[in-house]
Scaffold this active site. Structure first.
Site, short mmCIF file in Angstrom:
data_model
loop_
_atom_site.label_atom_id
_atom_site.label_comp_id
_atom_site.label_asym_id
_atom_site.label_seq_id
_atom_site.Cartn_x
_atom_site.Cartn_y
_atom_site.Cartn_z
N ASP A 147 0.83 -1.20 0.00
CA ASP A 147 0.00 0.00 0.00
C ASP A 147 0.87 1.25 0.00
O ASP A 147 1.91 1.28 -0.66
CB ASP A 147 -0.93 -0.04 1.23
CG ASP A 147 -2.26 0.64 1.00
OD1 ASP A 147 -2.27 1.87 0.89
OD2 ASP A 147 -3.29 -0.06 0.94
N HIS A 180 -3.57 5.95 3.87
CA HIS A 180 -4.38 4.82 3.37
C HIS A 180 -3.92 3.50 3.99
O HIS A 180 -4.71 2.79 4.60
CB HIS A 180 -4.28 4.76 1.85
CG HIS A 180 -5.26 3.86 1.19
ND1 HIS A 180 -4.94 2.58 0.80
CD2 HIS A 180 -6.55 4.06 0.83
CE1 HIS A 180 -6.00 2.02 0.22
NE2 HIS A 180 -6.99 2.89 0.22
N SER A 344 -11.50 -0.44 -0.28
CA SER A 344 -10.19 -0.50 0.38
C SER A 344 -10.32 -0.88 1.84
O SER A 344 -9.44 -1.52 2.41
CB SER A 344 -9.49 0.87 0.29
OG SER A 344 -9.01 1.12 -1.00
#
Length: 402
Positions: A147, A180, A344
């Site tokens: 990621d 994220h 996600s």
């Protein structure tokens, strides 16, 4: 890789060849997807082993993919591929990969869809019931989060991190400018925190592998390198909360290779509100044994308005208003928490369940883990292949009884 697995790998590669995904001797750009290319950069996946003269260009010592940068397509075709025409499986431009959050979540997740409800997802999938049934919480299982990095100082994550690495810039810089990977990691293995927060597999370990920058942009070569690294370092689960319309045959082959070498690959379906059978996104639509594609559902049990769906998606997981860890918003360096929505966020719920199952049965194969998760869904009004959403307790019961 044993002889049977190697034979299957070659067979699948030949099928890709026959269906026109690539041809020997030429660099192929797929006509079935929209690609943003890294300028003058090409990936070649070799058949069997990389020629010694090109070993320095390997993405990873365990990888069969080489990257040739700063050269033209004609140079690669005439000086490399023509010389080794029968020795490679895939030759293609290197494609960009975009973090799903920056491409779709910000645009498609409205304020009304973010539910200020502490940890409804963990409760809905019966994570705590699975802990009691299995008498473990993902103990020691390593989950690679491929990621944008992680907040290494977050108090709910810092004790969980092992073998982290960045594949862009400084290898030791795991900072999460995109905010994220930190949120994803907390859903998987965050320690108990405020508002009843706790990860699905809080005794698992997180291997943060950074290949995207602060804008959520990366490329296929670095993603492949991270995936191979994860498998080589013993990650039993690889979480990929990213994707889009850019596709790569080299990436598809690498996912196949790692699932055959012991790692479950869990990826997001995407947030374009599309049927992936009609409007495919990658790597979501790649059909690989031991790989799970995850849609999102809301607290009402319905597929999220933003989520992709269809028969190429395996199952759904909680994805609306998910509370988890975030990097600090100021210079204090203190851990932050917050709500995010998207596939996600749904994907790490399934990765967490996979970690619970691997801890209970370490000898299980990726296919067995994926089958248990998919076979034990809670049926609902969800337009995916299994027709339901993940349930940790039911998956645990299924695995231990089969």
């Amino acid at each position: 890789m044993d002889a049977n697995l190697k034979g299957l790998f070659v067979l699948i590669s030949l099928l890709l060849l026959l269906t026109g995904c690539f041809e020997p001797g030429q660099i192929q750009s797929s006509g079935t997807c929209t690609n943003k290319m890294v300028p003058n950069s090409f990936l070649v996946r070799w058949n069997g082993e990389v020629p010694q003269e090109y070993s320095q260009y390997k993405l990873h010592p365990n990888s069969l993919v080489t990257r040739f940068s700063g050269v033209s397509k004609e140079v690669v075709e005439k000086t490399i591929l023509a010389k080794h025409n029968n020795e490679f499986l895939v030759a293609e431009p290197e494609y960009e990969i975009t973090n799903i959050k920056t491409e779709a979540e910000a645009a498609s997740v409205s304020a009304e869809s973010i539910i200020p409800s502490d940890s409804w997802g963990q409760q809905d999938i019966q994570a705590s019931s699975a802990w009691t049934y299995l008498n473990e919480r993902g103990d020691g299982v390593v989950v690679a989060v491929v990621d944008s990095g992680i907040d290494v100082n977050h108090p709910l994550l810092q004790s969980q991190i092992v073998n982290g690495r960045s594949f862009i810039g400084d290898p030791s810089d795991l900072s999460d400018g995109a905010a994220h990977g930190t949120h994803v990691s907390g859903i998987i293995a965050g320690q108990a925190g405020p508002n009843n927060f706790i990860g699905v597999a809080p005794n698992a370990k997180i291997m943060p592998l950074k290949f995207m920058d602060a804008q959520g942009a990366g490329n296929a070569g670095d993603a492949i390198t991270a995936i191979v690294y994860a498998n080589a370092q013993g990650a039993k689960v690889i979480n990929a909360s990213w994707g889009g319309t850019n596709c790569s045959a080299s990436l598809q082959q690498e996912i196949l290779a790692v699932t055959q070498s012991g790692s479950v690959f869990v990826n997001a379906a995407g947030n374009s509100s599309n049927d992936l059978s009609v409007a495919p996104e990658y790597p979501a639509v790649y059909q690989v044994p031991g790989k799970i594609t995850v849609a999102s559902y809301d607290p009402s049990g319905n597929i999220s308005a933003f989520s992709n769906y269809g028969l190429l998606v395996d199952l759904a997981a909680p994805g609306n208003g998910i509370y988890s860890t975030l990097p600090p918003t100021d210079t204090s360096g203190e851990g932050n928490m917050g709500l995010e929505s998207g596939t996600s966020m749904a994907t790490p719920f399934v990765s967490g369940v996979a970690a619970l199952l691997f801890a209970a049965r370490p000898s299980a194969s990726p296919v067995q883990i994926a089958n248990a998760i998919n076979a034990a869904v809670v049926s609902g009004h969800i337009g995916v292949r299994t027709g339901g959403h993940v349930n940790a307790f039911l998956a645990a019961q299924y695995l231990m009884s089969h």
